[in-house]
Design a protein around this motif. Structure first.
Motif, PDB file in Angstrom:
ATOM      1  N   GLN A 219       0.814  -1.217   0.000  1.00  8.69           N
ATOM      2  CA  GLN A 219       0.000   0.000   0.000  1.00  8.69           C
ATOM      3  C   GLN A 219       0.849   1.270   0.000  1.00  8.69           C
ATOM      4  N   GLU A 220       2.124   1.141   0.351  1.00  7.86           N
ATOM      5  CA  GLU A 220       3.015   2.299   0.419  1.00  7.86           C
ATOM      6  C   GLU A 220       3.772   2.536  -0.885  1.00  7.86           C
ATOM      7  N   ILE A 221       3.718   1.577  -1.799  1.00  2.00           N
ATOM      8  CA  ILE A 221       4.533   1.656  -3.007  1.00  2.00           C
ATOM      9  C   ILE A 221       3.846   2.523  -4.065  1.00  2.00           C
ATOM     10  N   PRO A 222       4.514   3.569  -4.568  1.00  2.00           N
ATOM     11  CA  PRO A 222       3.953   4.342  -5.683  1.00  2.00           C
ATOM     12  C   PRO A 222       3.913   3.453  -6.934  1.00  2.00           C
ATOM     13  N   ILE A 223       2.759   3.422  -7.585  1.00  2.15           N
ATOM     14  CA  ILE A 223       2.551   2.490  -8.698  1.00  2.15           C
ATOM     15  C   ILE A 223       2.150   3.235  -9.967  1.00  2.15           C
ATOM     16  N   ILE A 224       2.758   2.837 -11.074  1.00  4.01           N
ATOM     17  CA  ILE A 224       2.240   3.180 -12.396  1.00  4.01           C
ATOM     18  C   ILE A 224       1.620   1.912 -12.963  1.00  4.01           C
ATOM     19  N   ASP A 225       0.352   1.976 -13.281  1.00  4.44           N
ATOM     20  CA  ASP A 225      -0.318   0.854 -13.938  1.00  4.44           C
ATOM     21  C   ASP A 225      -0.133   1.056 -15.441  1.00  4.44           C
ATOM     22  N   ALA A 226       0.733   0.246 -16.036  1.00  8.23           N
ATOM     23  CA  ALA A 226       1.124   0.441 -17.431  1.00  8.23           C
ATOM     24  C   ALA A 226       0.214  -0.271 -18.417  1.00  8.23           C
ATOM     25  N   HIS A 227      -0.881  -0.861 -17.934  1.00  9.40           N
ATOM     26  CA  HIS A 227      -1.771  -1.560 -18.867  1.00  9.40           C
ATOM     27  C   HIS A 227      -3.206  -1.495 -18.364  1.00  9.40           C
ATOM     28  N   LEU A 228      -3.884  -0.453 -18.749  1.00  8.14           N
ATOM     29  CA  LEU A 228      -5.271  -0.203 -18.330  1.00  8.14           C
ATOM     30  C   LEU A 228      -6.181  -0.155 -19.551  1.00  8.14           C
ATOM     31  N   HIS A 229      -7.291  -0.853 -19.460  1.00  6.05           N
ATOM     32  CA  HIS A 229      -8.330  -0.770 -20.490  1.00  6.05           C
ATOM     33  C   HIS A 229      -9.578  -0.112 -19.893  1.00  6.05           C
ATOM     34  N   LEU A 230     -10.239   0.669 -20.697  1.00  2.00           N
ATOM     35  CA  LEU A 230     -11.553   1.231 -20.384  1.00  2.00           C
ATOM     36  C   LEU A 230     -12.357   1.148 -21.672  1.00  2.00           C
ATOM     37  N   TRP A 231     -13.655   0.887 -21.545  1.00  2.00           N
ATOM     38  CA  TRP A 231     -14.451   0.896 -22.769  1.00  2.00           C
ATOM     39  C   TRP A 231     -15.892   1.263 -22.494  1.00  2.00           C
ATOM     40  N   ASP A 232     -16.512   1.766 -23.541  1.00  2.00           N
ATOM     41  CA  ASP A 232     -17.912   2.206 -23.489  1.00  2.00           C
ATOM     42  C   ASP A 232     -18.640   1.542 -24.645  1.00  2.00           C
ATOM     43  N   THR A 233     -19.430   0.531 -24.327  1.00  2.00           N
ATOM     44  CA  THR A 233     -20.106  -0.240 -25.372  1.00  2.00           C
ATOM     45  C   THR A 233     -21.258   0.516 -26.011  1.00  2.00           C
ATOM     46  N   THR A 234     -21.622   1.663 -25.452  1.00  2.00           N
ATOM     47  CA  THR A 234     -22.662   2.478 -26.076  1.00  2.00           C
ATOM     48  C   THR A 234     -22.076   3.375 -27.172  1.00  2.00           C
ATOM     49  N   LYS A 235     -20.758   3.565 -27.159  1.00  2.00           N
ATOM     50  CA  LYS A 235     -20.109   4.445 -28.136  1.00  2.00           C
ATOM     51  C   LYS A 235     -19.339   3.677 -29.203  1.00  2.00           C
ATOM     52  N   MET A 236     -18.824   2.503 -28.841  1.00  2.00           N
ATOM     53  CA  MET A 236     -17.995   1.735 -29.756  1.00  2.00           C
ATOM     54  C   MET A 236     -18.357   0.262 -29.711  1.00  2.00           C
ATOM     55  N   GLU A 237     -17.983  -0.464 -30.749  1.00  2.00           N
ATOM     56  CA  GLU A 237     -18.255  -1.892 -30.830  1.00  2.00           C
ATOM     57  C   GLU A 237     -16.965  -2.664 -30.613  1.00  2.00           C
ATOM     58  N   TYR A 238     -17.050  -3.705 -29.780  1.00  2.00           N
ATOM     59  CA  TYR A 238     -15.895  -4.535 -29.448  1.00  2.00           C
ATOM     60  C   TYR A 238     -16.267  -5.987 -29.745  1.00  2.00           C
ATOM     61  N   PRO A 239     -16.085  -6.448 -30.971  1.00  2.00           N
ATOM     62  CA  PRO A 239     -16.549  -7.799 -31.340  1.00  2.00           C
ATOM     63  C   PRO A 239     -15.985  -8.907 -30.461  1.00  2.00           C
ATOM     64  N   TRP A 240     -14.774  -8.750 -29.967  1.00  2.00           N
ATOM     65  CA  TRP A 240     -14.137  -9.803 -29.168  1.00  2.00           C
ATOM     66  C   TRP A 240     -14.842 -10.035 -27.837  1.00  2.00           C
ATOM     67  N   LEU A 241     -15.590  -9.034 -27.365  1.00  2.00           N
ATOM     68  CA  LEU A 241     -16.298  -9.192 -26.098  1.00  2.00           C
ATOM     69  C   LEU A 241     -17.419 -10.220 -26.173  1.00  2.00           C
ATOM     70  N   ASP A 242     -17.847 -10.572 -27.385  1.00  2.00           N
ATOM     71  CA  ASP A 242     -18.872 -11.608 -27.525  1.00  2.00           C
ATOM     72  C   ASP A 242     -18.380 -12.949 -26.987  1.00  2.00           C
ATOM     73  N   ASN A 243     -17.051 -13.114 -26.919  1.00  2.00           N
ATOM     74  CA  ASN A 243     -16.472 -14.350 -26.400  1.00  2.00           C
ATOM     75  C   ASN A 243     -16.056 -14.236 -24.928  1.00  2.00           C
ATOM     76  N   GLU A 244     -16.287 -13.064 -24.354  1.00  2.00           N
ATOM     77  CA  GLU A 244     -15.912 -12.830 -22.950  1.00  2.00           C
ATOM     78  C   GLU A 244     -17.082 -12.157 -22.234  1.00  2.00           C
ATOM     79  N   ILE A 245     -18.178 -12.863 -22.172  1.00  2.00           N
ATOM     80  CA  ILE A 245     -19.438 -12.303 -21.675  1.00  2.00           C
ATOM     81  C   ILE A 245     -19.323 -11.677 -20.282  1.00  2.00           C
ATOM     82  N   PRO A 246     -18.542 -12.244 -19.340  1.00  3.16           N
ATOM     83  CA  PRO A 246     -18.474 -11.634 -18.001  1.00  3.16           C
ATOM     84  C   PRO A 246     -17.999 -10.187 -17.992  1.00  3.16           C
ATOM     85  N   ILE A 247     -17.273  -9.766 -19.018  1.00  5.88           N
ATOM     86  CA  ILE A 247     -16.799  -8.371 -19.057  1.00  5.88           C
ATOM     87  C   ILE A 247     -17.404  -7.604 -20.227  1.00  5.88           C
TER      88      ILE A 247
END
Length: 283
Positions: free
Chosen positions: A4-32
């Motif tokens: 909890q004390e370590i300063p962290i850079i998260d070098a791999h973050l995804h964010l997405w909005d399915t109302t604005k864009m289409e992500y065909p691969w998500l059809d195979n990953e229903i939980p997300i």
């Protein structure tokens, strides 16, 4: 030092909005297959000292890549810790991709590009693709790579043919942890680490293990060997949010990684969790 004390850079973050864009691969990953915005990430990481984040393109439809850039740039307004973007670019255009790379110069958040090719690995050694990759240093952009073991041979050829380009190997090339492929993994890490223009992300490992039953003991040998082969100067941490949710929570992944490295020195931990990403992505 406590996690909890370590300063962290998260070098791999995804964010997405399915109302604005289409992500065909998500059809195979229903939980997300739902929206994941900055506020969701903030809730998962509230107990950690995340100082900066790097967004990595999320494979929306290629023609929507500018919409994705607008979306994530707006997300950065809601949380100024988002300091970097790895954007989609159609590198296979060859020298013609220069026009796209020039437009990226107007957005100071864009630090690199990623063009996925895992379904057709020969693309990355095509002459035009190589021309596009070789243009990246001119624009001070790195090249993220996200591949499975089946694409490693071609990827190594690409890297060798583009010695001036900085490559960032995500997820340690997605080793087949669930089937215990440690021997092949070591061979692959040695090959990548032998190339001076490659750094790697310790990220995405629990989704390559048994998603329902992985343990720290399953992932530790892969983390240990990545450190042995690359060293801390060439390794960075990635949370792989929200894909990580397919196998556990963000805290589970980060705590498990820390369990594997907690005996390392403060200097080594600083490199892994902060300094390497800060330098490579110029944050």
């Amino acid at each position: 030092m406590q996690l909890q004390e370590i300063p962290i850079i998260d070098a791999h973050l995804h964010l997405w909005d399915t109302t604005k864009m289409e992500y065909p691969w998500l059809d195979n990953e229903i939980p997300i297959k739902r929206d994941f915005l900055m506020e969701d990430y903030q809730q998962q990481t509230v107990n950690f000292s995340i100082q900066k984040m790097v967004f990595v393109q999320c494979e929306c439809k290629a023609e929507q890549y500018l919409d994705e850039l607008d979306f994530v740039s707006n997300q950065a307004l809601t949380d100024p810790r988002l300091k970097g973007i790895v954007a989609y670019a159609s590198i296979e255009q060859g020298k013609a991709v220069r026009k796209v790379l020039e437009t990226f110069q107007s957005n100071p958040l864009i630090k690199g590009v990623r063009r996925m090719y895992d379904s057709y690995p020969d693309l990355c050694v095509d002459a035009d693709f190589l021309d596009g990759v070789r243009l990246l240093p001119t624009y001070n952009l790195s090249c993220d790579i996200s591949i499975k073991p089946g694409s490693i041979a071609q990827t190594l050829k690409m890297i060798k043919r583009c010695p001036d380009t900085q490559f960032v190997l995500a997820h340690l090339a997605k080793p087949d942890i669930r089937n215990g492929s440690l021997r092949d993994f070591k061979k692959n890490m040695d090959a990548f680490a032998s190339l001076p223009n490659v750094v790697a992300k310790i990220s995405g490992l629990i989704t390559e293990a048994d998603r329902a039953g992985w343990t720290v003991a399953d992932i530790r040998p892969y983390i240990d060997y990545a450190i042995e082969s690359f060293g801390f100067d060439r390794l960075m941490f990635g949370g792989d949010w929200p894909v990580v949710l397919l196998a556990g929570t963000y805290p589970q992944w980060l705590n498990s990684l820390f369990t594997c490295v907690e005996s390392c020195s403060d200097t080594e931990l600083h490199k892994l969790f902060y300094a390497t990403a800060n330098s490579v992505y110029r944050l």
